[in-house]
Design a protein around this motif. Structure first.
Motif, PDB file in Angstrom:
ATOM      1  N   PRO A   1       4.504  -0.535  -8.032  1.00  0.00           N
ATOM      2  CA  PRO A   1       5.720  -1.354  -8.057  1.00  0.00           C
ATOM      3  C   PRO A   1       6.131  -1.811  -6.668  1.00  0.00           C
ATOM      4  N   VAL A   2       6.716  -3.003  -6.604  1.00  0.00           N
ATOM      5  CA  VAL A   2       7.205  -3.579  -5.355  1.00  0.00           C
ATOM      6  C   VAL A   2       8.688  -3.921  -5.540  1.00  0.00           C
ATOM      7  N   TYR A   3       9.518  -3.467  -4.587  1.00  0.00           N
ATOM      8  CA  TYR A   3      10.953  -3.707  -4.650  1.00  0.00           C
ATOM      9  C   TYR A   3      11.400  -4.425  -3.384  1.00  0.00           C
ATOM     10  N   ALA A   4      12.542  -5.102  -3.496  1.00  0.00           N
ATOM     11  CA  ALA A   4      13.050  -5.854  -2.352  1.00  0.00           C
ATOM     12  C   ALA A   4      13.726  -4.946  -1.339  1.00  0.00           C
ATOM     13  N   ARG A   5      14.318  -3.836  -1.806  1.00  0.00           N
ATOM     14  CA  ARG A   5      15.066  -2.955  -0.914  1.00  0.00           C
ATOM     15  C   ARG A   5      14.758  -1.492  -1.213  1.00  0.00           C
ATOM     16  N   VAL A   6      14.929  -0.655  -0.187  1.00  0.00           N
ATOM     17  CA  VAL A   6      14.677   0.779  -0.341  1.00  0.00           C
ATOM     18  C   VAL A   6      15.615   1.378  -1.384  1.00  0.00           C
TER      19      VAL A   6
ATOM     20  N   ALA B   1      -4.366   9.775  -7.804  1.00  0.00           N
ATOM     21  CA  ALA B   1      -5.428  10.736  -8.109  1.00  0.00           C
ATOM     22  C   ALA B   1      -5.029  12.179  -7.827  1.00  0.00           C
ATOM     23  N   MET B   2      -3.882  12.389  -7.182  1.00  0.00           N
ATOM     24  CA  MET B   2      -3.466  13.739  -6.846  1.00  0.00           C
ATOM     25  C   MET B   2      -2.924  14.451  -8.081  1.00  0.00           C
ATOM     26  N   THR B   3      -2.914  15.786  -8.047  1.00  0.00           N
ATOM     27  CA  THR B   3      -2.429  16.588  -9.164  1.00  0.00           C
ATOM     28  C   THR B   3      -1.272  17.462  -8.697  1.00  0.00           C
ATOM     29  N   PRO B   4      -0.047  17.195  -9.196  1.00  0.00           N
ATOM     30  CA  PRO B   4       0.340  16.040 -10.011  1.00  0.00           C
ATOM     31  C   PRO B   4       0.362  14.763  -9.179  1.00  0.00           C
ATOM     32  N   PRO B   5       0.323  13.602  -9.839  1.00  0.00           N
ATOM     33  CA  PRO B   5       0.313  12.339  -9.086  1.00  0.00           C
ATOM     34  C   PRO B   5       1.580  12.162  -8.257  1.00  0.00           C
ATOM     35  N   VAL B   6       1.437  11.476  -7.138  1.00  0.00           N
ATOM     36  CA  VAL B   6       2.582  11.118  -6.301  1.00  0.00           C
ATOM     37  C   VAL B   6       3.025   9.715  -6.684  1.00  0.00           C
ATOM     38  N   GLN B   7       4.288   9.549  -7.041  1.00  0.00           N
ATOM     39  CA  GLN B   7       4.827   8.228  -7.347  1.00  0.00           C
ATOM     40  C   GLN B   7       4.915   7.422  -6.052  1.00  0.00           C
ATOM     41  N   LEU B   8       4.303   6.230  -6.049  1.00  0.00           N
ATOM     42  CA  LEU B   8       4.278   5.398  -4.851  1.00  0.00           C
ATOM     43  C   LEU B   8       4.916   4.052  -5.145  1.00  0.00           C
ATOM     44  N   ALA B   9       5.756   3.567  -4.236  1.00  0.00           N
ATOM     45  CA  ALA B   9       6.384   2.261  -4.379  1.00  0.00           C
ATOM     46  C   ALA B   9       6.468   1.596  -3.015  1.00  0.00           C
ATOM     47  N   LEU B  10       6.428   0.259  -3.008  1.00  0.00           N
ATOM     48  CA  LEU B  10       6.546  -0.522  -1.779  1.00  0.00           C
ATOM     49  C   LEU B  10       7.878  -1.255  -1.750  1.00  0.00           C
ATOM     50  N   CYS B  11       8.426  -1.429  -0.548  1.00  0.00           N
ATOM     51  CA  CYS B  11       9.619  -2.247  -0.342  1.00  0.00           C
ATOM     52  C   CYS B  11       9.239  -3.408   0.570  1.00  0.00           C
ATOM     53  N   ILE B  12       9.291  -4.638   0.022  1.00  0.00           N
ATOM     54  CA  ILE B  12       8.930  -5.839   0.781  1.00  0.00           C
ATOM     55  C   ILE B  12       9.905  -6.948   0.407  1.00  0.00           C
ATOM     56  N   PRO B  13      10.588  -7.559   1.365  1.00  0.00           N
ATOM     57  CA  PRO B  13      11.464  -8.696   1.043  1.00  0.00           C
ATOM     58  C   PRO B  13      10.681  -9.783   0.313  1.00  0.00           C
ATOM     59  N   PRO B  14      11.244 -10.379  -0.738  1.00  0.00           N
ATOM     60  CA  PRO B  14      10.494 -11.316  -1.584  1.00  0.00           C
ATOM     61  C   PRO B  14      10.042 -12.588  -0.876  1.00  0.00           C
ATOM     62  N   ASP B  15      10.630 -12.928   0.284  1.00  0.00           N
ATOM     63  CA  ASP B  15      10.240 -14.153   0.970  1.00  0.00           C
ATOM     64  C   ASP B  15       9.006 -13.971   1.853  1.00  0.00           C
ATOM     65  N   LEU B  16       8.488 -12.751   1.953  1.00  0.00           N
ATOM     66  CA  LEU B  16       7.318 -12.513   2.797  1.00  0.00           C
ATOM     67  C   LEU B  16       6.022 -12.737   2.002  1.00  0.00           C
ATOM     68  N   PRO B  17       4.976 -13.303   2.645  1.00  0.00           N
ATOM     69  CA  PRO B  17       3.704 -13.526   1.950  1.00  0.00           C
ATOM     70  C   PRO B  17       3.117 -12.231   1.360  1.00  0.00           C
ATOM     71  N   LEU B  18       3.322 -11.122   2.052  1.00  0.00           N
ATOM     72  CA  LEU B  18       2.784  -9.855   1.557  1.00  0.00           C
ATOM     73  C   LEU B  18       3.407  -9.475   0.220  1.00  0.00           C
TER      74      LEU B  18
ATOM     75  N   GLU C   1       6.883  14.491  -4.321  1.00  0.00           N
ATOM     76  CA  GLU C   1       6.905  13.944  -5.679  1.00  0.00           C
ATOM     77  C   GLU C   1       6.821  12.425  -5.646  1.00  0.00           C
ATOM     78  N   ALA C   2       7.375  11.813  -4.614  1.00  0.00           N
ATOM     79  CA  ALA C   2       7.388  10.355  -4.524  1.00  0.00           C
ATOM     80  C   ALA C   2       7.332   9.907  -3.079  1.00  0.00           C
ATOM     81  N   LEU C   3       6.734   8.725  -2.864  1.00  0.00           N
ATOM     82  CA  LEU C   3       6.612   8.132  -1.531  1.00  0.00           C
ATOM     83  C   LEU C   3       7.021   6.673  -1.617  1.00  0.00           C
ATOM     84  N   ILE C   4       7.979   6.283  -0.793  1.00  0.00           N
ATOM     85  CA  ILE C   4       8.389   4.889  -0.663  1.00  0.00           C
ATOM     86  C   ILE C   4       7.884   4.376   0.674  1.00  0.00           C
ATOM     87  N   VAL C   5       7.114   3.297   0.651  1.00  0.00           N
ATOM     88  CA  VAL C   5       6.611   2.679   1.876  1.00  0.00           C
ATOM     89  C   VAL C   5       7.447   1.434   2.140  1.00  0.00           C
ATOM     90  N   ASP C   6       8.256   1.480   3.185  1.00  0.00           N
ATOM     91  CA  ASP C   6       9.161   0.380   3.516  1.00  0.00           C
ATOM     92  C   ASP C   6       8.471  -0.564   4.501  1.00  0.00           C
TER      93      ASP C   6
END
Length: 280
Positions: A106-111, A75-92, A46-51
């Motif tokens: 969405p991008v978050y600072a912590r998992v 594009a998947m049915t049903p869609p997979v919720q995807l979010a990234l975790c990246i510390p805010p001080d990183l260029p990425l 249902e959801a994927l968090i990429v840390d």
């Protein structure tokens, strides 16, 4: 020097998966990450968090990989919720904040923040859950749980095949893991999603069936997963923090679109061909 690594970990019901990428972004890590992303999306959580908290990518050249993964997940049915975790001080983080704002990534600072936010966006899914001991009557209890779910959700046409699949998954856990198992039945659109989590990391394997020999007893070892493979539109396993979760999805015949075996969906060609130094 620490070796780059990509780690995959699922919740016990295979609904939320966390993929952690650790190391310097180069072609080898890009290839390993792409393979794991393919596997994860093939499992259709249902959801994927990429840390990416431990990713060394000062030039933010990995950005196309995450955007391509988001497009595929959406594009998947049903869609997979995807979010990234990246510390805010990183260029990425800055680059993905700008790109993601246009593409609903969405991008978050912590998992922990990502998990809370994603939990609030996921649809309220009907679920029945039980924790069963490694005892002979556990498959029967799991089958009854499936029956209750299918009758309550008006999925009567899936009752018998779902009972058979759940019985085999629980029996397999009892015979091979011999640990307590967490059994979950979830409503997924027109179908049902079954999962069995146990305390052993080794994934299940489809065994080659032995040839029938004249005047020899029939060896039925390994038939269970072949039946799961035949009845489910898709099935697989994911690692958890305490072992693994084996899951299977069943759909009514009218909506039955069997997923390909011996392979997983591939990410778009822009990711496959660009590599770690693709267009920024």
């Amino acid at each position: 020097m620490k070796e780059p690594a990509v780690h995959l970990e699922s919740d016990v019901d295979a609904s939320l998966v966390t993929l952690t990428v650790d190391g310097a972004w180069d072609r080898a890590l890009w290839k390993q990450t792409t393979e794991r992303l393919n596997k994860c999306l093939a499992e259709h959580p249902e959801a994927l968090i990429v840390d990416l908290s431990w990713l060394d990518d000062p030039g933010a050249v990995s950005a196309p990989t995450w955007m391509a993964a988001q497009r595929k997940a959406a594009a998947m049915t049903p869609p997979v919720q995807l979010a990234l975790c990246i510390p805010p001080d990183l260029p990425l983080a800055d680059r993905m904040q700008r790109l993601g704002a246009r593409h609903y990534l969405p991008v978050y600072a912590r998992v922990r923040q990502a998990r809370v936010a994603i939990a609030g966006r996921l649809p309220l899914t009907e679920r029945l859950k039980a924790t069963l001991p490694p005892e002979p009557d556990s498959p029967s209890i799991a089958r009854n749980l499936v029956s209750d779910a299918c009758l309550a959700w008006d999925r009567v046409e899936l009752l018998h095949p779902s009972r058979a699949v759940m019985s085999e998954l629980v029996t397999n856990a009892i015979e091979h893991a011999r640990t307590e198992a967490t059994v979950v039945v979830s409503l997924r659109g027109a179908g049902v999603h079954l999962s069995v989590a146990d305390g052993v990391t080794a994934p299940p394997r489809l065994l080659r069936m032995s040839r029938v020999r004249r005047d020899q007893p029939l060896d039925e070892h390994g038939w269970g997963l072949h039946m799961v493979d035949a009845l489910a539109v898709a099935w697989g396993s994911l690692p958890t923090s305490t072992g693994k979760v084996v899951w299977a999805t069943l759909q009514p015949p009218a909506t039955h679109k069997r997923q390909p075996r011996n392979g997983t969906p591939r990410l778009p060609s822009s990711v496959r061909n660009d590599g770690p130094t693709g267009p920024r």
